[in-house]
Design a protein around this motif. Structure first.
Motif, PDB file in Angstrom:
ATOM      1  N   SER A   1       3.075  13.803   8.341  1.00  0.00           N
ATOM      2  CA  SER A   1       3.291  12.496   7.673  1.00  0.00           C
ATOM      3  C   SER A   1       3.547  12.891   6.101  1.00  0.00           C
ATOM      4  CB  SER A   1       2.214  11.580   7.391  1.00  0.00           C
ATOM      5  OG  SER A   1       0.974  12.444   6.800  1.00  0.00           O
ATOM      6  N   ILE A   2       4.105  11.937   5.143  1.00  0.00           N
ATOM      7  CA  ILE A   2       4.555  12.295   3.894  1.00  0.00           C
ATOM      8  C   ILE A   2       3.461  12.570   3.046  1.00  0.00           C
ATOM      9  CG2 ILE A   2       5.642  11.485   1.834  1.00  0.00           C
ATOM     10  CD1 ILE A   2       7.748  10.067   3.656  1.00  0.00           C
ATOM     11  N   PRO A   3       2.289  11.921   3.182  1.00  0.00           N
ATOM     12  CA  PRO A   3       1.278  12.314   2.282  1.00  0.00           C
ATOM     13  C   PRO A   3       0.669  13.661   2.770  1.00  0.00           C
ATOM     14  CG  PRO A   3       0.886   9.952   3.210  1.00  0.00           C
ATOM     15  CD  PRO A   3       1.968  10.597   3.903  1.00  0.00           C
ATOM     16  N   ALA A   4       0.613  14.105   3.740  1.00  0.00           N
ATOM     17  CA  ALA A   4       0.297  15.513   4.371  1.00  0.00           C
ATOM     18  C   ALA A   4       1.208  16.540   3.778  1.00  0.00           C
ATOM     19  CB  ALA A   4       0.258  15.698   5.825  1.00  0.00           C
ATOM     20  N   ILE A   5       2.655  16.109   3.758  1.00  0.00           N
ATOM     21  CA  ILE A   5       3.559  17.151   3.262  1.00  0.00           C
ATOM     22  C   ILE A   5       3.270  17.361   1.596  1.00  0.00           C
ATOM     23  CG2 ILE A   5       5.869  17.640   2.357  1.00  0.00           C
ATOM     24  CD1 ILE A   5       6.726  15.913   4.983  1.00  0.00           C
ATOM     25  N   PHE A   6       2.961  16.098   0.893  1.00  0.00           N
ATOM     26  CA  PHE A   6       2.498  16.321  -0.391  1.00  0.00           C
ATOM     27  C   PHE A   6       1.205  17.199  -0.501  1.00  0.00           C
ATOM     28  CE2 PHE A   6       5.761  13.262  -1.414  1.00  0.00           C
ATOM     29  CZ  PHE A   6       5.980  13.299  -2.690  1.00  0.00           C
TER      30      PHE A   6
ATOM     31  N   THR B   1       2.305  -2.668  -2.748  1.00  0.00           N
ATOM     32  CA  THR B   1       2.217  -1.204  -2.489  1.00  0.00           C
ATOM     33  C   THR B   1       0.734  -0.918  -2.690  1.00  0.00           C
ATOM     34  OG1 THR B   1       2.906  -0.630  -4.644  1.00  0.00           O
ATOM     35  CG2 THR B   1       4.364  -0.450  -2.718  1.00  0.00           C
ATOM     36  N   TYR B   2       0.012  -1.934  -3.133  1.00  0.00           N
ATOM     37  CA  TYR B   2      -1.350  -1.699  -3.370  1.00  0.00           C
ATOM     38  C   TYR B   2      -2.076  -0.651  -2.274  1.00  0.00           C
ATOM     39  CZ  TYR B   2      -6.347  -2.434  -5.116  1.00  0.00           C
ATOM     40  OH  TYR B   2      -7.773  -2.065  -5.440  1.00  0.00           O
ATOM     41  N   ARG B   3      -2.292  -1.090  -0.935  1.00  0.00           N
ATOM     42  CA  ARG B   3      -3.099  -0.294   0.106  1.00  0.00           C
ATOM     43  C   ARG B   3      -2.145   0.892   0.391  1.00  0.00           C
ATOM     44  NH1 ARG B   3      -7.744  -2.724   0.813  1.00  0.00           N
ATOM     45  NH2 ARG B   3      -7.825  -4.685   0.317  1.00  0.00           N
ATOM     46  N   SER B   4      -1.045   1.362  -0.089  1.00  0.00           N
ATOM     47  CA  SER B   4      -0.147   2.232   0.442  1.00  0.00           C
ATOM     48  C   SER B   4      -0.966   3.793   0.512  1.00  0.00           C
ATOM     49  CB  SER B   4       1.119   2.336  -0.495  1.00  0.00           C
ATOM     50  OG  SER B   4       1.759   3.484  -0.072  1.00  0.00           O
ATOM     51  N   THR B   5      -0.743   4.536   1.460  1.00  0.00           N
ATOM     52  CA  THR B   5      -1.202   5.660   1.824  1.00  0.00           C
ATOM     53  C   THR B   5      -0.401   6.647   0.954  1.00  0.00           C
ATOM     54  OG1 THR B   5      -0.009   6.148   3.648  1.00  0.00           O
ATOM     55  CG2 THR B   5      -2.098   5.221   3.917  1.00  0.00           C
ATOM     56  N   ARG B   6       0.881   6.383   0.483  1.00  0.00           N
ATOM     57  CA  ARG B   6       1.799   7.543  -0.385  1.00  0.00           C
ATOM     58  C   ARG B   6       0.820   8.175  -1.388  1.00  0.00           C
ATOM     59  NH1 ARG B   6       6.962   6.978   1.306  1.00  0.00           N
ATOM     60  NH2 ARG B   6       7.143   6.472   3.652  1.00  0.00           N
ATOM     61  N   PRO B   7       1.050   9.261  -1.777  1.00  0.00           N
ATOM     62  CA  PRO B   7       0.332   9.964  -2.738  1.00  0.00           C
ATOM     63  C   PRO B   7       1.002   9.592  -3.993  1.00  0.00           C
ATOM     64  CG  PRO B   7       1.974  11.282  -1.856  1.00  0.00           C
ATOM     65  CD  PRO B   7       1.945  10.449  -0.756  1.00  0.00           C
ATOM     66  N   PRO B   8      -0.044   9.461  -5.096  1.00  0.00           N
ATOM     67  CA  PRO B   8       0.393   9.070  -6.340  1.00  0.00           C
ATOM     68  C   PRO B   8       1.180  10.002  -7.040  1.00  0.00           C
ATOM     69  CG  PRO B   8      -1.950   9.801  -6.269  1.00  0.00           C
ATOM     70  CD  PRO B   8      -1.518   9.708  -4.996  1.00  0.00           C
ATOM     71  N   LEU B   9       2.114   9.721  -8.005  1.00  0.00           N
ATOM     72  CA  LEU B   9       2.999  10.683  -8.518  1.00  0.00           C
ATOM     73  C   LEU B   9       2.537  10.930 -10.014  1.00  0.00           C
ATOM     74  CD1 LEU B   9       6.360   8.961  -7.589  1.00  0.00           C
ATOM     75  CD2 LEU B   9       5.309  11.195  -6.397  1.00  0.00           C
ATOM     76  N   THR B  10       1.507  10.326 -10.478  1.00  0.00           N
ATOM     77  CA  THR B  10       1.112  10.296 -11.836  1.00  0.00           C
ATOM     78  C   THR B  10      -0.300  10.184 -11.999  1.00  0.00           C
ATOM     79  OG1 THR B  10       1.163   8.119 -12.699  1.00  0.00           O
ATOM     80  CG2 THR B  10       3.252   9.376 -12.875  1.00  0.00           C
ATOM     81  N   GLY B  11      -1.155  10.520 -13.078  1.00  0.00           N
ATOM     82  CA  GLY B  11      -2.387  10.223 -13.358  1.00  0.00           C
ATOM     83  C   GLY B  11      -2.708   8.765 -13.794  1.00  0.00           C
ATOM     84  N   LEU B  12      -1.517   8.058 -13.748  1.00  0.00           N
ATOM     85  CA  LEU B  12      -1.881   6.428 -14.204  1.00  0.00           C
ATOM     86  C   LEU B  12      -2.549   5.601 -12.856  1.00  0.00           C
ATOM     87  CD1 LEU B  12       1.596   5.949 -15.664  1.00  0.00           C
ATOM     88  CD2 LEU B  12      -0.554   6.633 -17.119  1.00  0.00           C
ATOM     89  N   SER B  13      -3.046   4.423 -13.485  1.00  0.00           N
ATOM     90  CA  SER B  13      -3.489   3.436 -12.538  1.00  0.00           C
ATOM     91  C   SER B  13      -2.586   3.170 -11.696  1.00  0.00           C
ATOM     92  CB  SER B  13      -4.202   2.372 -13.077  1.00  0.00           C
ATOM     93  OG  SER B  13      -3.126   1.335 -13.725  1.00  0.00           O
ATOM     94  N   HIS B  14      -2.480   2.388 -10.498  1.00  0.00           N
ATOM     95  CA  HIS B  14      -1.537   2.180  -9.339  1.00  0.00           C
ATOM     96  C   HIS B  14      -0.734   1.279 -10.183  1.00  0.00           C
ATOM     97  CE1 HIS B  14       0.459   0.994  -5.888  1.00  0.00           C
ATOM     98  NE2 HIS B  14       0.152  -0.305  -6.114  1.00  0.00           N
ATOM     99  N   THR B  15      -1.015   0.162 -10.860  1.00  0.00           N
ATOM    100  CA  THR B  15      -0.122  -0.787 -11.427  1.00  0.00           C
ATOM    101  C   THR B  15       0.644   0.045 -12.627  1.00  0.00           C
ATOM    102  OG1 THR B  15      -1.414  -2.587 -11.091  1.00  0.00           O
ATOM    103  CG2 THR B  15       0.185  -2.932 -12.706  1.00  0.00           C
ATOM    104  N   GLU B  16       0.053   0.963 -13.303  1.00  0.00           N
ATOM    105  CA  GLU B  16       0.745   1.495 -14.395  1.00  0.00           C
ATOM    106  C   GLU B  16       1.743   2.431 -13.928  1.00  0.00           C
ATOM    107  OE1 GLU B  16      -2.849   1.504 -18.137  1.00  0.00           O
ATOM    108  OE2 GLU B  16      -2.628   3.102 -16.486  1.00  0.00           O
ATOM    109  N   GLU B  17       1.333   3.032 -12.956  1.00  0.00           N
ATOM    110  CA  GLU B  17       2.328   4.203 -12.365  1.00  0.00           C
ATOM    111  C   GLU B  17       3.610   3.369 -11.795  1.00  0.00           C
ATOM    112  OE1 GLU B  17       1.386   7.529  -9.809  1.00  0.00           O
ATOM    113  OE2 GLU B  17       2.295   6.746  -8.226  1.00  0.00           O
TER     114      GLU B  17
END
Length: 460
Positions: free
Chosen positions: A42-47, A109-125
């Motif tokens: 999966s993409i989360p696993a790749i990350f 995308t709130y419940r997405s399993t995709r990895p975060p790209l920043t250290g921001l909150s979900h909405t801020e990211e």
């Protein structure tokens, strides 16, 4: 033909893409799914196991393996970060940018399993990532849809209508009719006007133009025609030399023109036709680039980038800008962005004071120039231009530690630069401003970053 869907996560690319493919009788491909199949995870696993760079490498491989036609392709949100990806995706394709308000994207995308790209909150990211990528999405797109208030079926219907309209060529013929009344010489008409007349349907990646009065001297059509060919962009770039800005904007709107280079005397007046203006253009008070996305125009300024890039790496110091027009404002903005302390000098101190008030810098008349307290000099006046000659500064006014940037580019080697070279100054030609502002303009127009050396070679 191939239809490519780009846009942020949550914009509906996969669902709308599958429905569009079914409606068109095309095959559907999802590059994220292709990556997971090729990598066996999966993409989360790749990350997590290999990092984002490994995912981007796999994404590029998936994009390059897409069939060339008969396909609707949905891409990952970050596919546009690579100019090479954009170039590969646009080859033989119509590209559609699916977008939505950041709040809508965050909710989807709130419940997405995709990895975060920043250290921001979900909405801020979501807000930060979308805003950072927005110019690339707009540039890479031939058509833009806000999916926030549309059903999936309505989005599919709009894309199909766009494809049909693009194939009809009616808008292209409308532009030809307008061009026939403008000040286009015979050779120019043979290069662009007749090509437009022969087109069966609109060029795949649309129409572009430089607008101004006058703009017959502009080398932009020559440059962008060559850049489009080198980068696989099926677009036509022409010129519109006409004194009535309202008539020009009515014509380009009717024709669905994708991008405009704006020159004198329209750089300020054209701002009223922009639905959104970038922060740099607002600060400078001028727009030299307009990009259409859907029914809206975004205005930007690439002149300051053309000044900043050749000066990048110059140690912060005291800079003097001669002039008080639009080029001077762009120069002040660029120099301050580089950490310089700027003084604006002009024959009319009142005009220099107006700029100083806007940017919080010093100002004065020409006689306030002090070579011993100056590190960088930018000539933003027409003095030295071909046909006018002369130089603001003699060799005796210059010092070996100066960096001298003359924004005049005809002739390439002005008297000011000759004087500066004689003293041992670091010299930057005005052609460098043109190179780097055009490079940024190409990125905003197409999502593809052209190499600066390629631009220099085209300009000769």
């Amino acid at each position: 033909m191939r239809v490519v869907l780009i846009g942020p996560r949550g914009s509906g690319k996969t669902t709308i893409g599958a429905l569009l493919a079914e409606a068109m009788g095309y095959r559907f491909c999802d590059t994220d799914a292709m990556v997971e199949a090729a990598e066996g995870m999966s993409i989360p696993a790749i990350f997590a196991e290999r990092g984002e760079s490994a995912f981007r490498t796999a994404e590029t491989a998936a994009i390059r393996s897409l069939p060339p036609d008969g396909v609707v392709a949905a891409t990952g949100g970050g596919a546009v970060l690579s100019g090479g990806n954009v170039q590969a995706l646009r080859a033989g394709s119509l590209t559609v940018f699916l977008d939505a308000d950041a709040a809508v994207l965050a909710a989807r995308t709130y419940r997405s399993t995709r990895p975060p790209l920043t250290g921001l909150s979900h909405t801020e990211e979501v807000i930060a990532v979308r805003n950072a990528r927005l110019p690339l999405y707009r540039g890479a797109a031939d058509f833009c849809i806000d999916t926030g208030a549309l059903s999936h079926a309505e989005a599919v219907s709009r894309i199909q209508a766009f494809v049909k309209e693009r194939e009809s060529g009616a808008a292209c013929r409308a532009l030809v009719a307008f061009l026939q009344q403008t000040r286009m010489d015979r050779n120019e008409w043979e290069m662009t006007g007749e090509r437009l007349c022969r087109v069966e349907g609109m060029p795949l990646h649309g129409l572009f133009a430089v607008i101004g009065s006058p703009c017959l001297h502009s080398r932009s059509p020559e440059l962008f025609t060559a850049l489009f060919a080198a980068c696989g962009v099926d677009g036509v770039y022409t010129r519109i030399d006409w004194p009535d800005l309202g008539a020009i904007m009515a014509a380009v709107r009717a024709a669905g023109v994708k991008g405009l280079s704006v020159t004198i005397p329209f750089k300020s007046d054209v701002m009223q036709y922009c639905d959104e203006i970038t922060a740099d253009a607002c600060a400078i008070g001028a727009v030299n680039t307009m990009v259409r996305c859907g029914d809206g125009w975004t205005g930007a300024n690439t002149d300051w980038t053309g000044i900043r890039q050749p000066l990048a790496g110059t140690p912060p110091g005291d800079a003097v800008v001669f002039g008080a027009g639009g080029a001077a404002r762009a120069a002040v903005y660029a120099l301050q962005d580089l950490g310089m302390a700027v003084t604006v000098l002009n024959r009319s101190p009142d005009r220099a004071r107006s700029i100083a008030r806007s940017f919080g810098c010093e100002y004065g008349a020409h006689d306030a120039y002090n070579p011993e307290r100056t590190d960088v000099i930018v000539n933003a006046t027409p003095v030295g231009m071909e046909g006018r000659g002369g130089s603001l500064l003699a060799a005796g006014d210059l010092r070996a530690h100066h960096t001298v940037f003359d924004l005049v580019y005809t002739p390439p080697e002005t008297l000011l630069l000759r004087n500066a070279r004689a003293v041992g100054c670091r010299c930057i030609r005005g052609t460098e401003m043109f190179v780097y502002q055009a490079q940024e303009q190409m990125r905003l127009f197409t999502g593809i970053g052209a190499d600066a050396d390629m631009i220099r070679e085209i300009l000769g």
